[in-house]
Design a protein around this motif. Sequence first.
Motif, PDB file in Angstrom:
ATOM      1  N   UNK A 125       0.889  -1.158   0.000  1.00 35.92           N
ATOM      2  CA  UNK A 125       0.000   0.000   0.000  1.00 35.92           C
ATOM      3  C   UNK A 125       0.925   1.205   0.000  1.00 35.92           C
ATOM      4  N   UNK A 128       0.274   7.714   1.486  1.00 37.91           N
ATOM      5  CA  UNK A 128      -0.377   8.871   0.864  1.00 37.91           C
ATOM      6  C   UNK A 128       0.647  10.000   0.696  1.00 37.91           C
ATOM      7  N   UNK A 159      -9.804  14.538   7.879  1.00 33.81           N
ATOM      8  CA  UNK A 159      -8.485  15.153   7.690  1.00 33.81           C
ATOM      9  C   UNK A 159      -7.456  14.028   7.638  1.00 33.81           C
ATOM     10  N   UNK A 180      -9.451   3.429  -0.601  1.00 33.82           N
ATOM     11  CA  UNK A 180      -9.988   3.377   0.764  1.00 33.82           C
ATOM     12  C   UNK A 180     -10.162   4.784   1.313  1.00 33.82           C
TER      13      UNK A 180
ATOM     14  N   UNK B 152      -7.644   9.217  14.868  1.00 33.30           N
ATOM     15  CA  UNK B 152      -7.096   7.858  14.847  1.00 33.30           C
ATOM     16  C   UNK B 152      -5.619   7.973  14.503  1.00 33.30           C
ATOM     17  N   UNK B 154      -1.437   6.372  14.338  1.00 33.34           N
ATOM     18  CA  UNK B 154      -0.745   5.401  13.485  1.00 33.34           C
ATOM     19  C   UNK B 154      -0.119   6.054  12.263  1.00 33.34           C
ATOM     20  N   UNK B 155       0.550   5.230  11.456  1.00 31.90           N
ATOM     21  CA  UNK B 155       1.333   5.727  10.322  1.00 31.90           C
ATOM     22  C   UNK B 155       0.471   6.294   9.204  1.00 31.90           C
ATOM     23  N   UNK B 156      -0.810   5.906   9.171  1.00 34.64           N
ATOM     24  CA  UNK B 156      -1.699   6.517   8.164  1.00 34.64           C
ATOM     25  C   UNK B 156      -2.941   7.035   8.884  1.00 34.64           C
ATOM     26  N   UNK B 157      -2.684   7.781   9.944  1.00 33.13           N
ATOM     27  CA  UNK B 157      -3.748   8.305  10.787  1.00 33.13           C
ATOM     28  C   UNK B 157      -4.598   9.339  10.098  1.00 33.13           C
ATOM     29  N   UNK B 158      -5.725   9.622  10.725  1.00 37.23           N
ATOM     30  CA  UNK B 158      -6.640  10.631  10.184  1.00 37.23           C
ATOM     31  C   UNK B 158      -7.582  11.097  11.287  1.00 37.23           C
ATOM     32  N   UNK B 184      -8.847   2.948   5.498  1.00 42.00           N
ATOM     33  CA  UNK B 184      -8.148   4.190   5.143  1.00 42.00           C
ATOM     34  C   UNK B 184      -7.037   4.472   6.156  1.00 42.00           C
ATOM     35  N   UNK B 185      -7.320   4.187   7.437  1.00 44.26           N
ATOM     36  CA  UNK B 185      -6.335   4.487   8.484  1.00 44.26           C
ATOM     37  C   UNK B 185      -5.665   3.238   9.039  1.00 44.26           C
TER      38      UNK B 185
END
Lengths: 197, 197
Positions: A125, A128, A159, A180, B152, B154-158, B184-185
């Motif tokens: 993956x 981003x 966000x 996603x 949320x 983590x490395x792909x937080x949002x 997504x996260x």
Amino acid sequence: MPSLATGTNPLVVNVSARHCHLTQAAVEALFGRGHELTVHKWLYQEGQFAAKETLTLIGPRSRVISNLRILGPCRNVNQVELAYTDGIALGFELPLRLSGDINGTLGCMLMGPAGFFEMSEGVIRALRHVHMSPEDANFYGIKAGDEMRLRIGGRCGLILDKLLARVDAAFKLEVHIDTDEGNACGLQPETPCELFK
Amino acid sequence: MPSLATGTNPLVVNVSARHCHLTQAAVEALFGRGHELTVHKWLYQEGQFAAKETLTLIGPRSRVISNLRILGPCRNVNQVELAYTDGIALGFELPLRLSGDINGTLGCMLMGPAGFFEMSEGVIRALRHVHMSPEDANFYGIKAGDEMRLRIGGRCGLILDKLLARVDAAFKLEVHIDTDEGNACGLQPETPCELFK
């Protein structure tokens, strides 16, 4: 809240559906000797295109993803970029990696009309990220490798944190998120977006 | 940035995979006369369960989702809750609705071992929401129907915006997000989460 950032260049946010980047050798193994990728659609970044050619991916648990789009032009590394949802369908956990950083990742088998090509690694993956020129980086007050954030509006807005800035004179200002992320917020062409530090 | 909110009750964030709620009449049409849902797994909210029974959904373009989980106990409205990614696979746009608000939405055909059941409406993406007791609402300083946010990590937080607060004395503090949001996260059991106004 940060004020709306409006630089010289318009902010473009695009959803990258699952796709792969291939070497010319892989293209020939899959589509035949001497085969060259043909342009299906030009992408926003100069010279990049979605190819007419698609292939079938066979994952480590023999599950399949059909019609995987190839992006051109060819690169010197084979890489498949999927969403976590795809990883769940394939039955394994995708590593979250910066594009190109594929050491130690799992591979897969690719199947095309002329044959198979085994990737020993490279199914990820992608982190981003946002592409931008040095001029854009200057506008936002950031440098290559910095993390930015993207506010996406709408009824299920969010966000995104930790959006990696990739700076190059050839880049046009464009955020790449995956399906996603795009589906989590229901991103539409008219959805307001704001990029900030 | 808000400081970490730690109330009396622990914050639980769960991903709701696609599922449906059925009336007893629908269960009998699909699984046979007199059939009652059986418990596969108890859920975090008191009395709610994932049933052993699953069914096949046939969308308006004749595309199919297999093994759709039924949540029990039965309700007085039939409703299917999917992620936008599922809607894309089925080939139609899901309306974003508060659970129960299904007027004017598209329906689908359900197929079970004993027969078919046609839903004339009720296929939605559910608005992200948080269940809480009045005590929790008081802690966060909000009331039923207010919008909250969930960070949320983590490395792909949002950060999810517009998380609807649903308050009831019977509710345990729990955020429900769907698989698009969870993927997504990359939400994992150990991912730090923070709920705030």
